[in-house]
Design a protein around this motif. Structure first.
Motif, mmCIF file in Angstrom:
data_model
loop_
_atom_site.group_PDB
_atom_site.id
_atom_site.type_symbol
_atom_site.label_atom_id
_atom_site.label_comp_id
_atom_site.label_asym_id
_atom_site.label_seq_id
_atom_site.Cartn_x
_atom_site.Cartn_y
_atom_site.Cartn_z
ATOM 1 N N UNK A 316 44.108 40.341 -50.730
ATOM 2 C CA UNK A 316 42.772 39.313 -50.267
ATOM 3 C C UNK A 316 42.464 38.610 -50.786
ATOM 4 N N UNK A 317 42.261 39.141 -52.660
ATOM 5 C CA UNK A 317 41.623 37.870 -53.948
ATOM 6 C C UNK A 317 42.881 37.582 -54.164
ATOM 7 N N UNK A 318 43.539 37.469 -54.795
ATOM 8 C CA UNK A 318 44.439 35.929 -54.390
ATOM 9 C C UNK A 318 44.158 34.937 -53.362
ATOM 10 N N UNK A 319 43.688 35.330 -52.037
ATOM 11 C CA UNK A 319 43.626 34.310 -51.244
ATOM 12 C C UNK A 319 42.340 33.637 -51.591
ATOM 13 N N UNK A 320 41.654 34.359 -52.481
ATOM 14 C CA UNK A 320 40.561 32.858 -53.210
ATOM 15 C C UNK A 320 40.566 31.612 -53.852
ATOM 16 N N UNK A 321 42.162 31.797 -54.529
ATOM 17 C CA UNK A 321 42.371 30.647 -54.762
ATOM 18 C C UNK A 321 42.964 29.704 -54.032
ATOM 19 N N UNK A 322 42.837 30.028 -52.847
ATOM 20 C CA UNK A 322 43.026 28.808 -51.667
ATOM 21 C C UNK A 322 41.568 28.461 -50.926
ATOM 22 N N UNK A 323 41.767 27.113 -51.473
ATOM 23 C CA UNK A 323 40.605 25.691 -51.251
ATOM 24 C C UNK A 323 39.796 25.773 -50.109
ATOM 25 N N UNK A 324 40.780 26.657 -49.263
ATOM 26 C CA UNK A 324 39.861 26.631 -47.724
ATOM 27 C C UNK A 324 39.719 27.918 -47.270
ATOM 28 N N UNK A 325 39.765 28.710 -48.158
ATOM 29 C CA UNK A 325 39.212 31.071 -47.962
ATOM 30 C C UNK A 325 38.223 30.399 -49.285
ATOM 31 N N UNK A 326 38.060 29.666 -50.297
ATOM 32 C CA UNK A 326 37.009 29.552 -50.816
ATOM 33 C C UNK A 326 36.052 28.663 -50.434
ATOM 34 N N UNK A 327 36.006 27.973 -49.828
ATOM 35 C CA UNK A 327 35.372 27.007 -49.538
ATOM 36 C C UNK A 327 34.729 27.685 -48.179
ATOM 37 N N UNK A 328 35.455 28.122 -47.383
ATOM 38 C CA UNK A 328 34.611 29.010 -45.817
ATOM 39 C C UNK A 328 33.553 30.561 -46.799
ATOM 40 N N UNK A 329 34.633 31.041 -47.928
ATOM 41 C CA UNK A 329 33.776 31.885 -48.446
ATOM 42 C C UNK A 329 32.667 30.771 -48.926
ATOM 43 N N UNK A 330 32.070 30.005 -49.700
ATOM 44 C CA UNK A 330 30.597 29.255 -49.894
ATOM 45 C C UNK A 330 29.476 28.972 -48.682
ATOM 46 N N UNK A 331 30.193 28.734 -47.463
ATOM 47 C CA UNK A 331 29.779 28.525 -46.469
ATOM 48 C C UNK A 331 29.125 29.409 -45.380
ATOM 49 N N UNK A 332 30.864 30.130 -45.472
ATOM 50 C CA UNK A 332 30.088 31.847 -45.292
ATOM 51 C C UNK A 332 29.008 33.084 -44.920
ATOM 52 N N UNK A 333 29.083 32.522 -46.303
ATOM 53 C CA UNK A 333 28.781 33.965 -47.478
ATOM 54 C C UNK A 333 26.643 33.724 -46.915
#
Length: 538
Positions: A316-333
């Protein structure tokens, strides 16, 4: 440049991009004979992902079986949403009863549970990827039931906190795994509404639990409320046992959306066989015996993924490098953490002058939020799925995950406005209908629309790694919420509600603007993630 989305020339087929409304007006999938594509009952919509011919494929389940699955996770998510803030309307008197300060009570009871959810998101996602989701759902539901009865009978503050932390650990699957389960059984054009139901379950549980529990606490005790919550999880266990069979499945079918066997344009000429050549567009049909109903009820189906458990814990921590997941983390968080912050401060704001609400009165303020979330559900599903179908038709029948993102405009408008209005009305001490009905209503209506857009976008970009993506999202979101629980009450006490919620509104506006580059460059980002193997590093 499909509808403002920059195209990518590095891959022939970009993961996430798929035909949805036919192929008559585009050569994007020129290697696929449209006659090979399976469609819905109307014959107009291409099924994405393509189901196999097996009767055991979750995509081939009956409509009734799928809807019962959806009903079960909606109820389960509602209970999980409820148990978190169950005692929210009574924080002040409960802190006094246990002989601790409000700040200590909130940080230990709520903060501890939130931190446990973060850890549980990683642990149970790893187990679900390795052994399937059903045993995880069953085991953690039993844990939730036990933790509620334990907290109800706790004799000390330490025991009470331990019970709530264990409860938080078991809450994680219903928050982190359900989006992946939705992707397991529902097609792209059906996910928007089911994701909205998932969000309604969580947010509705949060908003309904407080007024109901507040009345029980005021006229009975918090122990009765926790016993009742334990009974609700007992019902959840029965529903999960009968209506949530294993949805993890190794599928052999035409791959048109994940790009697992997609090749680079430069490599195309050197390969002898292409995935989408006319001679290799379908797997041979094989007869497969349907799994009996009795076997489906077994707690463990025997599913095993040949992947290291340690790898699934780290991935899961590698997926943070995906721009889509990083964007989602910022919005979702931000959007979910702000709701947690609001719930932690309701008792502080409305128990004090000029409102002087009782425990029941503080709890009743959440009814406005529930109504707004319900209206958001009715709006979000048809809006997202309908917009996707319309934009796909405009794009020559080709679906792009970025078509999920325009709904974020509603999140920007409603939620930001709601926070600014909430801060001002609290500062001006407006009559209670203004902050409760108008402001909380705007915030929750926007959050319901926004989170549905975020969740569906991540699932469409990383369907086969959706569990890992949401494990990362929930881990970071809950760590942020855990930190927020330590200072939100002191923030309001020292600087006032207006400063606090104006800041939240400003941050909400700022992070939502990241959606614009995500929409424009999202397709290139998906290509980059696939070409560099970001989701498959381990």
């Amino acid at each position: 440049m499909p509808l403002g989305i920059l195209d990518d020339s590095n891959l022939e087929h970009i993961p996430g991009t798929a035909p949805l409304n036919g192929l008559s007006n585009t050569d994007t999938y020129s290697g696929i004979d449209p006659g090979f594509l399976k469609r819905d009952q109307t014959g107009k919509i291409v099924l994405v992902p393509q189901p196999s011919d097996s009767p055991n494929d979750p995509y081939n389940w009956s409509r009734t079986k799928k809807e019962l699955f959806t009903l079960t996770f909606a109820w389960g998510c509602g209970c999980v949403g409820a148990v978190g803030p169950l005692l929210g309307g009574a924080f002040v008197p409960l802190a006094a009863e246990f002989g601790v300060s409000l700040s200590t009570f909130v940080s230990a009871v709520q903060g501890g549970a939130i931190a446990a959810i973060a850890v549980g998101s990683l642990i149970f996602n790893s187990l679900a990827v390795k052994y399937g989701k059903r045993p995880v759902y069953l085991g953690t539901t039993v844990g939730l039931m036990v933790s509620c009865f334990w907290a109800a009978e706790a004799k000390s503050f330490e025991s009470f906190v331990a019970a709530r932390v264990f409860c938080g650990l078991c809450m994680a699957p219903m928050e982190a795994l359900v989006p992946a389960s939705i992707a397991d059984i529902w097609f792209v054009h059906e996910r928007g509404f089911r994701t909205a139901i998932f969000n309604l379950g969580v947010l509705g549980g949060i908003n309904l639990a407080v007024p109901i529990a507040a009345a029980i606490i005021e006229y009975g005790s918090y122990r009765i409320a926790l016993h009742g919550m334990g009974g609700a999880f007992a019902l959840t266990l029965i529903m999960v046992f009968f209506w949530m069979p294993e949805s993890a499945y190794t599928r052999k079918a035409l791959n048109i959306d994940t790009g697992e066997t997609t090749i680079s344009v430069e490599e195309k000429a050197t390969l002898e066989q292409l995935e989408h050549s006319p001679t290799n567009t379908r797997e041979p049909t094989q007869s497969e015996t349907p799994i009996s109903w009795a076997k489906q009820l077994l707690p463990y189906s025997g599913y095993v993924n040949n992947v290291s458990l340690l790898n699934t814990l780290i991935r899961p921590f590698y997926l943070v490098a995906s721009p889509a997941v990083l964007w989602a983390i910022i919005l979702f968080t931000t959007c979910i953490s702000w709701l947690v912050g609001v719930s932690l401060t309701l008792s502080q704001i409305f128990s004090a002058p000029p409102y002087n609400f009782s425990v029941v009165g503080v709890g009743a303020t959440n009814l406005s939020s529930f109504v707004a979330s319900f209206l958001g559900t009715l709006t979000a599903g048809p809006m997202i799925d309908g917009l996707v179908s319309k934009m796909s038709k405009m794009n020559g029948g080709i679906f792009e995950p970025e078509f999920r993102l325009p709904i974020m405009l509603t999140y920007l408008l409603f939620t930001s406005t709601g926070f600014f209005a909430w801060g001002q009305s609290s500062y001006a001490q407006d009559p209670w209908p203004v902050p409760v009905i108008v402001c909380l209503g705007l915030i929750n209506f926007g959050v319901q629309l926004g989170t549905t857009g975020v969740v569906t976008y991540v699932v469409d970009c990383h369907r086969e790694k959706a569990g890992e993506a949401f494990a990362a999202m929930n881990f970071i979101k809950n760590l942020f919420s855990f930190g927020l629980s330590f200072y939100i009450n002191g923030w309001i006490e020292n600087q006032g509600a207006r400063n606090c919620f104006f800041t939240m509104g400003g941050i909400t506006m700022g992070v939502t603007f990241f959606t614009i580059p995500m929409y424009i460059f999202g397709k290139r980002a998906r290509s980059w993630v696939h070409r560099h193997g970001i989701a498959d590093r381990l």
